[in-house]
Design a protein around this motif. Structure first.
Motif, PDB file in Angstrom:
ATOM      1  N   ILE A  31       0.844  -1.182   0.000  1.00  0.00           N
ATOM      2  CA  ILE A  31       0.000   0.000   0.000  1.00  0.00           C
ATOM      3  C   ILE A  31       0.888   1.244   0.000  1.00  0.00           C
ATOM      4  CG2 ILE A  31      -1.802   1.268   1.244  1.00  0.00           C
ATOM      5  CD1 ILE A  31      -2.685  -1.498   2.366  1.00  0.00           C
ATOM      6  N   HIS A  32       0.578   2.145  -0.914  1.00  0.00           N
ATOM      7  CA  HIS A  32       1.339   3.376  -1.116  1.00  0.00           C
ATOM      8  C   HIS A  32       0.411   4.581  -0.962  1.00  0.00           C
ATOM      9  CE1 HIS A  32       4.547   1.208  -3.507  1.00  0.00           C
ATOM     10  NE2 HIS A  32       3.531   0.427  -3.803  1.00  0.00           N
ATOM     11  N   ASN A  33       1.011   5.774  -1.013  1.00  0.00           N
ATOM     12  CA  ASN A  33       0.225   6.985  -1.229  1.00  0.00           C
ATOM     13  C   ASN A  33       0.936   7.851  -2.250  1.00  0.00           C
ATOM     14  OD1 ASN A  33       1.964   9.056  -0.121  1.00  0.00           O
ATOM     15  ND2 ASN A  33       1.221   8.605   1.925  1.00  0.00           N
ATOM     16  N   ILE A  34       0.164   8.691  -2.906  1.00  0.00           N
ATOM     17  CA  ILE A  34       0.713   9.604  -3.900  1.00  0.00           C
ATOM     18  C   ILE A  34      -0.236  10.777  -4.077  1.00  0.00           C
ATOM     19  CG2 ILE A  34      -0.367   8.420  -5.854  1.00  0.00           C
ATOM     20  CD1 ILE A  34       2.262   9.053  -7.451  1.00  0.00           C
ATOM     21  N   LEU A 115      -2.975   4.980  -2.855  1.00  0.00           N
ATOM     22  CA  LEU A 115      -4.074   5.782  -2.329  1.00  0.00           C
ATOM     23  C   LEU A 115      -3.747   7.245  -2.581  1.00  0.00           C
ATOM     24  CD1 LEU A 115      -4.543   4.083   1.163  1.00  0.00           C
ATOM     25  CD2 LEU A 115      -5.926   3.725  -0.887  1.00  0.00           C
ATOM     26  N   GLU A 116      -4.713   8.012  -3.055  1.00  0.00           N
ATOM     27  CA  GLU A 116      -4.483   9.442  -3.210  1.00  0.00           C
ATOM     28  C   GLU A 116      -4.416  10.045  -1.817  1.00  0.00           C
ATOM     29  OE1 GLU A 116      -6.039  13.044  -6.020  1.00  0.00           O
ATOM     30  OE2 GLU A 116      -7.576  11.725  -5.189  1.00  0.00           O
ATOM     31  N   GLY A 117      -3.241  10.520  -1.470  1.00  0.00           N
ATOM     32  CA  GLY A 117      -3.064  11.064  -0.130  1.00  0.00           C
ATOM     33  C   GLY A 117      -1.626  11.407   0.151  1.00  0.00           C
ATOM     34  N   THR A 118      -1.389  11.757   1.410  1.00  0.00           N
ATOM     35  CA  THR A 118      -0.054  12.053   1.907  1.00  0.00           C
ATOM     36  C   THR A 118       0.127  11.324   3.225  1.00  0.00           C
ATOM     37  OG1 THR A 118      -0.705  13.991   3.187  1.00  0.00           O
ATOM     38  CG2 THR A 118      -0.130  14.373   0.877  1.00  0.00           C
ATOM     39  N   ASP A 119       1.356  11.286   3.694  1.00  0.00           N
ATOM     40  CA  ASP A 119       1.659  10.566   4.932  1.00  0.00           C
ATOM     41  C   ASP A 119       0.873  11.083   6.131  1.00  0.00           C
ATOM     42  OD1 ASP A 119       3.529   9.225   3.411  1.00  0.00           O
ATOM     43  OD2 ASP A 119       5.267   9.843   4.604  1.00  0.00           O
ATOM     44  N   ASP A 120       0.585  12.382   6.147  1.00  0.00           N
ATOM     45  CA  ASP A 120       0.016  12.977   7.351  1.00  0.00           C
ATOM     46  C   ASP A 120      -1.376  13.581   7.182  1.00  0.00           C
ATOM     47  OD1 ASP A 120       0.792  15.065   5.748  1.00  0.00           O
ATOM     48  OD2 ASP A 120       2.203  15.918   7.179  1.00  0.00           O
ATOM     49  N   CYS A 121      -2.061  13.240   6.102  1.00  0.00           N
ATOM     50  CA  CYS A 121      -3.421  13.714   5.870  1.00  0.00           C
ATOM     51  C   CYS A 121      -4.374  12.514   5.937  1.00  0.00           C
ATOM     52  CB  CYS A 121      -3.507  14.394   4.502  1.00  0.00           C
ATOM     53  SG  CYS A 121      -5.146  15.011   4.106  1.00  0.00           S
ATOM     54  N   ALA A 122      -5.382  12.607   6.774  1.00  0.00           N
ATOM     55  CA  ALA A 122      -6.310  11.480   6.954  1.00  0.00           C
ATOM     56  C   ALA A 122      -6.886  11.025   5.616  1.00  0.00           C
ATOM     57  CB  ALA A 122      -7.437  11.872   7.901  1.00  0.00           C
ATOM     58  N   TYR A 123      -6.959   9.723   5.448  1.00  0.00           N
ATOM     59  CA  TYR A 123      -7.571   9.154   4.252  1.00  0.00           C
ATOM     60  C   TYR A 123      -9.085   9.166   4.425  1.00  0.00           C
ATOM     61  CZ  TYR A 123      -2.863   7.708   3.120  1.00  0.00           C
ATOM     62  OH  TYR A 123      -1.526   7.723   2.832  1.00  0.00           O
ATOM     63  N   GLU A 124      -9.793   9.152   3.307  1.00  0.00           N
ATOM     64  CA  GLU A 124     -11.254   9.181   3.325  1.00  0.00           C
ATOM     65  C   GLU A 124     -11.812   7.785   3.616  1.00  0.00           C
ATOM     66  OE1 GLU A 124     -12.907  11.955   3.134  1.00  0.00           O
ATOM     67  OE2 GLU A 124     -11.211  13.219   2.582  1.00  0.00           O
ATOM     68  N   GLN A 125     -12.949   7.744   4.297  1.00  0.00           N
ATOM     69  CA  GLN A 125     -13.597   6.466   4.597  1.00  0.00           C
ATOM     70  C   GLN A 125     -13.856   5.658   3.330  1.00  0.00           C
ATOM     71  OE1 GLN A 125     -14.002   4.694   7.223  1.00  0.00           O
ATOM     72  NE2 GLN A 125     -15.328   3.124   6.372  1.00  0.00           N
ATOM     73  N   VAL A 126     -14.270   6.323   2.257  1.00  0.00           N
ATOM     74  CA  VAL A 126     -14.564   5.616   1.017  1.00  0.00           C
ATOM     75  C   VAL A 126     -13.293   4.978   0.438  1.00  0.00           C
ATOM     76  CG1 VAL A 126     -14.344   7.645  -0.514  1.00  0.00           C
ATOM     77  CG2 VAL A 126     -15.867   5.755  -1.146  1.00  0.00           C
ATOM     78  N   GLN A 127     -12.133   5.566   0.703  1.00  0.00           N
ATOM     79  CA  GLN A 127     -10.885   4.945   0.256  1.00  0.00           C
ATOM     80  C   GLN A 127     -10.635   3.641   1.016  1.00  0.00           C
ATOM     81  OE1 GLN A 127      -8.476   8.712   0.699  1.00  0.00           O
ATOM     82  NE2 GLN A 127      -7.552   7.939  -1.198  1.00  0.00           N
ATOM     83  N   TYR A 128     -10.881   3.659   2.315  1.00  0.00           N
ATOM     84  CA  TYR A 128     -10.744   2.425   3.094  1.00  0.00           C
ATOM     85  C   TYR A 128     -11.707   1.358   2.585  1.00  0.00           C
ATOM     86  CZ  TYR A 128      -7.753   4.635   6.634  1.00  0.00           C
ATOM     87  OH  TYR A 128      -6.717   5.253   7.280  1.00  0.00           O
ATOM     88  N   LEU A 129     -12.950   1.759   2.338  1.00  0.00           N
ATOM     89  CA  LEU A 129     -13.946   0.794   1.861  1.00  0.00           C
ATOM     90  C   LEU A 129     -13.520   0.174   0.531  1.00  0.00           C
ATOM     91  CD1 LEU A 129     -17.245   2.700   2.745  1.00  0.00           C
ATOM     92  CD2 LEU A 129     -16.247   0.743   3.948  1.00  0.00           C
ATOM     93  N   GLN A 148      -0.672 -11.007   6.981  1.00  0.00           N
ATOM     94  CA  GLN A 148       0.722 -10.799   7.348  1.00  0.00           C
ATOM     95  C   GLN A 148       1.572 -10.357   6.149  1.00  0.00           C
ATOM     96  OE1 GLN A 148      -1.040 -13.701   8.091  1.00  0.00           O
ATOM     97  NE2 GLN A 148      -1.535 -12.905  10.120  1.00  0.00           N
ATOM     98  N   ARG A 149       0.992 -10.464   4.963  1.00  0.00           N
ATOM     99  CA  ARG A 149       1.716 -10.109   3.752  1.00  0.00           C
ATOM    100  C   ARG A 149       1.062  -8.904   3.055  1.00  0.00           C
ATOM    101  NH1 ARG A 149       5.713 -13.698   2.499  1.00  0.00           N
ATOM    102  NH2 ARG A 149       5.724 -13.031   0.317  1.00  0.00           N
ATOM    103  N   ILE A 150       0.483  -8.032   3.891  1.00  0.00           N
ATOM    104  CA  ILE A 150      -0.028  -6.735   3.443  1.00  0.00           C
ATOM    105  C   ILE A 150       0.789  -5.690   4.188  1.00  0.00           C
ATOM    106  CG2 ILE A 150      -2.013  -5.190   3.331  1.00  0.00           C
ATOM    107  CD1 ILE A 150      -3.808  -7.715   3.457  1.00  0.00           C
ATOM    108  N   VAL A 151       1.524  -4.880   3.438  1.00  0.00           N
ATOM    109  CA  VAL A 151       2.476  -3.966   4.050  1.00  0.00           C
ATOM    110  C   VAL A 151       2.405  -2.588   3.389  1.00  0.00           C
ATOM    111  CG1 VAL A 151       4.057  -5.847   4.661  1.00  0.00           C
ATOM    112  CG2 VAL A 151       4.338  -4.659   2.469  1.00  0.00           C
ATOM    113  N   GLY A 152       3.034  -1.646   4.030  1.00  0.00           N
ATOM    114  CA  GLY A 152       3.205  -0.327   3.445  1.00  0.00           C
ATOM    115  C   GLY A 152       4.516  -0.262   2.680  1.00  0.00           C
ATOM    116  N   HIS A 153       4.601   0.696   1.793  1.00  0.00           N
ATOM    117  CA  HIS A 153       5.848   0.909   1.062  1.00  0.00           C
ATOM    118  C   HIS A 153       6.998   1.134   2.044  1.00  0.00           C
ATOM    119  CE1 HIS A 153       7.685   3.047  -2.720  1.00  0.00           C
ATOM    120  NE2 HIS A 153       8.249   1.889  -2.478  1.00  0.00           N
TER     121      HIS A 153
END
Length: 179
Positions: A31-34, A115-129, A148-153
């Motif tokens: 999982i990334h953000n950009i 995920l459209e976002g940044t490290d320090d800006c809350a993600y939207e609920q719809v993105q989680y869904l 156990q094999r789902i990780v962040g960048h």
């Protein structure tokens, strides 16, 4: 049964991918953000980056992206729209120099979701869904992807990458994934 393309999402033209090594099993979800420009949402620039059509003159920060060939399998926008750039059976170019469980070259065996976002800006609920729904489909199609094999960048490129950042609520994501 392996899954190549999601149904009902916008497929985008991308050439920044290639074949996985012969016999390689998809077994990791990254999982990334950009956001482009950094911290700005709803722009066409991430799509342009992944499609190879980014106008490098559109913003001063884009100069450093000239010549960069990068992709992800999917991009989840802040409004929940999912765009798919690369078939899941192919190797997207999202992880870069990376290591997981003693293995290098994580692109060989992983799927990358931005995920459209940044490290320090809350993600939207719809993105989680959307991420949860997509993850469930991927775990069904690729059973070697476990929780156990789902990780962040940040987990596969520590010191080099920080995404999805402190704003990503792992406990919330895994709780929703268990439902």
């Amino acid at each position: 049964m392996p899954l190549d393309w999601l149904v009902g999402v916008n497929r985008r033209p991308c050439t920044f991918y290639d074949d996985r090594p012969t016999g390689e099993e998809v077994s990791l979800l990254v999982i990334h953000n950009i956001s482009l420009p950094a911290g700005e949402f709803g722009t066409p620039y991430v799509d342009g980056l992944f499609c190879g059509t980014l106008d490098y003159n559109a913003h001063a920060s884009f100069v450093d992206l000239q010549g960069v060939e990068v992709s992800a399998h999917c991009f989840i926008k802040r409004d929940g729209q999912v765009l798919q750039y690369v078939p899941f059976s192919k190797r997207a170019w999202h992880a870069g120099v990376s290591t997981f469980a003693g293995r290098t070259r994580c692109n060989d065996f992983s799927i990358g979701i931005e995920l459209e976002g940044t490290d320090d800006c809350a993600y939207e609920q719809v993105q989680y869904l959307q991420l949860v729904e997509l993850t469930k489909q991927l775990m069904t199609a690729y059973p070697a992807i476990t929780k156990q094999r789902i990780v962040g960048h940040c987990d596969i490129a520590p010191g080099r990458k920080t995404d999805p950042g402190s704003a990503f609520q792992w406990s919330k994501f895994f709780h929703q994934l268990d439902k």
